[in-house]
Design an enzyme around this catalytic site. Structure first.
Site, PDB file in Angstrom:
ATOM      1  N   GLY A 220       0.692  -1.127   0.081  1.00  0.00           N
ATOM      2  CA  GLY A 220      -0.120   0.208   0.172  1.00  0.00           C
ATOM      3  C   GLY A 220       0.642   1.224  -0.017  1.00  0.00           C
ATOM      4  O   GLY A 220       1.855   1.195  -0.377  1.00  0.00           O
ATOM      5  N   ASN A 223       3.096   6.262   3.477  1.00  0.00           N
ATOM      6  CA  ASN A 223       2.492   6.794   4.772  1.00  0.00           C
ATOM      7  C   ASN A 223       2.125   5.769   5.719  1.00  0.00           C
ATOM      8  O   ASN A 223       2.387   5.709   6.728  1.00  0.00           O
ATOM      9  CB  ASN A 223       1.305   7.861   4.538  1.00  0.00           C
ATOM     10  CG  ASN A 223       1.996   9.117   3.883  1.00  0.00           C
ATOM     11  OD1 ASN A 223       3.231   9.282   3.911  1.00  0.00           O
ATOM     12  ND2 ASN A 223       1.197  10.037   3.696  1.00  0.00           N
ATOM     13  N   GLY A 225       2.759   2.468   5.474  1.00  0.00           N
ATOM     14  CA  GLY A 225       3.782   1.516   5.817  1.00  0.00           C
ATOM     15  C   GLY A 225       4.673   2.019   6.851  1.00  0.00           C
ATOM     16  O   GLY A 225       4.967   1.390   7.832  1.00  0.00           O
ATOM     17  N   GLU A 243       5.683  -3.345   1.184  1.00  0.00           N
ATOM     18  CA  GLU A 243       5.951  -3.195  -0.292  1.00  0.00           C
ATOM     19  C   GLU A 243       5.147  -1.802  -0.713  1.00  0.00           C
ATOM     20  O   GLU A 243       3.603  -1.927  -0.529  1.00  0.00           O
ATOM     21  CB  GLU A 243       5.385  -4.336  -1.285  1.00  0.00           C
ATOM     22  CG  GLU A 243       5.786  -4.366  -2.742  1.00  0.00           C
ATOM     23  CD  GLU A 243       4.943  -3.272  -3.495  1.00  0.00           C
ATOM     24  OE1 GLU A 243       5.364  -2.219  -4.011  1.00  0.00           O
ATOM     25  OE2 GLU A 243       3.699  -3.806  -3.927  1.00  0.00           O
ATOM     26  N   CYS A 277       2.016   0.923  -8.486  1.00  0.00           N
ATOM     27  CA  CYS A 277       2.978   1.597  -7.694  1.00  0.00           C
ATOM     28  C   CYS A 277       4.414   1.599  -8.452  1.00  0.00           C
ATOM     29  O   CYS A 277       4.966   2.658  -8.169  1.00  0.00           O
ATOM     30  CB  CYS A 277       3.237   0.786  -6.456  1.00  0.00           C
ATOM     31  SG  CYS A 277       3.768  -1.134  -6.824  1.00  0.00           S
TER      32      CYS A 277
END
EC number: 1.2.1.71
Length: 492
Positions: A220, A223, A225, A243, A277
């Site tokens: 995700g 922030n 993470g 990740e 991503c």
């Protein structure tokens, strides 16, 4: 009843939630979040199921996982429609996601054997063995951009290794999470081995705060993470795999075929409406007439990209974003960049109010100071011009992220230089940034991850290594260390 805990479908006791199609507004799913007590209930179920699941042979666990693969195949059309309608993706792209889920099964089985299987080396007086053991109870946090494929990349290797799981899908894709869970149910997973808890921030915080959790696997935003990393700090006994996103550079150097380079750039920046991503966020373009011609062609082709609904025919290249709010955030980011001095080459446009259909945007930021080093998760490409290749590499590395980086150039020497100097986990040459090999690790460094890459390397963080020295008999060594005396003489 939208939670799956210990083999039963139950009703969440938390806040109510409604999921709508982000383009049409159609209600797709209604349910309630799991409250803290239900999250703890799921953890107890996973803990109770762990010993028996872990003691099964790999072959027995593999049977269940392969049965799940068969169910994905037979339910491919239905799951494709669910993912497409819930995320705003087009049918063609959602179908590729389900195919990737199916292919992940065989890849994960092979990766388990190659990366975390058993090894034995004979020695003169015995053997040295390497085995791998599951961590225990793992939490899996799923993202919304690939609600089937990316959680699957954690869940499958974790189950093969013998772990039990609590899975929380993104609050933006509860329907996809439930649909996948029902296929696991049909596959015959024993009760408690995989548990589904729906919810947003409160559910996620309750899950990550569980004391009886052996690890957390997250895909995700950076922030979130970072918050999880801080929350689990001081707990080295727990495995944490992060990740996260990227502010990814694509370097366009010398170009022989402008249309081919434009195609690669569009695939890198705008596929999935820019919601991958690894998407290119920064286009680094060589100064000069050729760069000018490339940029003009990129704008001309990109302005023809008209997003559409998931089942439109003929199928467009891009669909909607995950929500109207997400689309508006991209527009706001573009407006802020323009206010800083950016030169708009192609303005992003919301096609309709109360939908997430957003056209791509391109803005040049050359010479603008103070541009935020942030990931704009959508179809917005920022452009910088450079004079030398050394300058391009410095610009590419000028980010706290380190997920993907790409080069378009006919010169192998420049790619070799980039390989040596780039700070990114994925570095491509004349290939889209969004392309990745299933037999390679997937992940980044810096703010893009914590050195726990997924895909082929996911097996690594789903089990821990156990080393053994072994002998089937015990005998006194023929040669003893100095100072050892096993003679029959009596010491006086």
């Amino acid at each position: 009843m939208t939670l799956w805990i210990n083999g039963d479908w139950i009703t969440g006791q938390g806040a109510s939630r409604v999921k709508r199609n982000p383009v049409s507004g159609e209600v797709l799913w209604q349910g309630n979040d799991a409250d803290a007590a239900q999250v703890e209930q799921a953890c107890r179920a996973a803990r109770a199921a762990f010993p028996r699941w872990a003691r099964l042979s790999l072959a027995e666990r593999q049977v269940v996982v392969e049965r799940f693969a068969g169910l994905l195949e037979s339910n491919k059309a239905e799951l494709t429609a669910i993912i497409a309608r819930e995320t705003g993706k087009l049918r063609w792209e959602a179908a590729t996601e389900v195919t990737a889920m199916i292919n992940k099964i065989a890849i994960s089985i092979k990766a388990y054997h190659v990366r975390t299987g058993e090894q034995r080396s004979e020695m003169p007086d015995g053997a040295a063995s390497l085995r791998h053991r599951p961590h225990g109870v793992l939490a899996v946090f799923g993202p919304y951009n690939f609600p089937g494929h990316l959680p699957n990349g954690h869940i499958v290797p974790a189950l093969l290794a013998g772990n039990t799981i609590i899975f929380k899908p993104s609050e933006l894709t509860p329907w996809s999470g439930e649909a996948v869970m029902r296929l696991w149910q049909q596959a015959g997973l024993p009760p408690g081995v995989l548990n589904l808890v729906q919810g947003g921030r409160e559910t996620g915080q309750a899950l990550s705060a569980l004391e009886d959790l052996d690890g957390l696997l997250f895909t995700g935003r950076a922030n979130t993470g970072y918050q999880l990393h801080r929350q689990l700090s001081g707990q080295p006994e727990k495995i944490l795999a992060l990740e996260m996103g990227g502010n990814n550079p694509l370097i366009i150097d010398e170009v022989a075929d402008i249309d081919a380079a434009v195609h690669l750039t569009i695939q890198s920046a705008f596929v999935t409406a820019g919601q991958r991503c690894t998407c290119a966020r920064r286009l680094l373009l060589k100064s000069g007439a050729q760069g000018d011609a490339f940029l003009a062609r990129l704008v001309a082709v990109s302005q023809r990209l008209t997003p559409g609904n998931w089942d439109d025919e003929p199928q467009p290249f891009i669909g909607g974003l995950i929500s109207e709010q997400a689309a508006q955030q991209v527009v706001t980011a573009w407006q802020q960049l323009e206010a800083m001095g950016g030169r708009t080459l192609l303005a992003p446009r919301l096609l309709q109010l109360e939908t997430s259909l957003l056209t791509p945007g391109i803005i040049e930021m050359t010479g603008v100071a103070g541009v935020p080093d942030e990931e704009v998760f959508g179809p917005l490409l920022r452009v910088w011009r450079y004079d030398s290749f050394e300058e391009a590499i410095l610009m590419a590395n000028n980010t706290r992220f380190g997920l993907s980086c790409g080069l378009v150039s006919p010169e192998r020497e420049k790619f070799d230089q980039l390989l040596l100097e780039a700070r990114a986990g994925i570095v491509n040459w004349n290939k889209p940034l969004t392309g990745a090999a299933s037999t390679a690790p997937f992940g980044g460094i810096g703010a893009s991850g914590n050195h726990r890459p997924s895909a082929w390397y996911a097996a690594d963080y789903c089990a821990w290594p156990m080393a053994s020295l072994e002998s089937d008999s015990l005998t006194l060594p023929a040669t003893l260390n100095p100072g050892l005396d096993f003679s029959d003489e009596v010491v006086r």
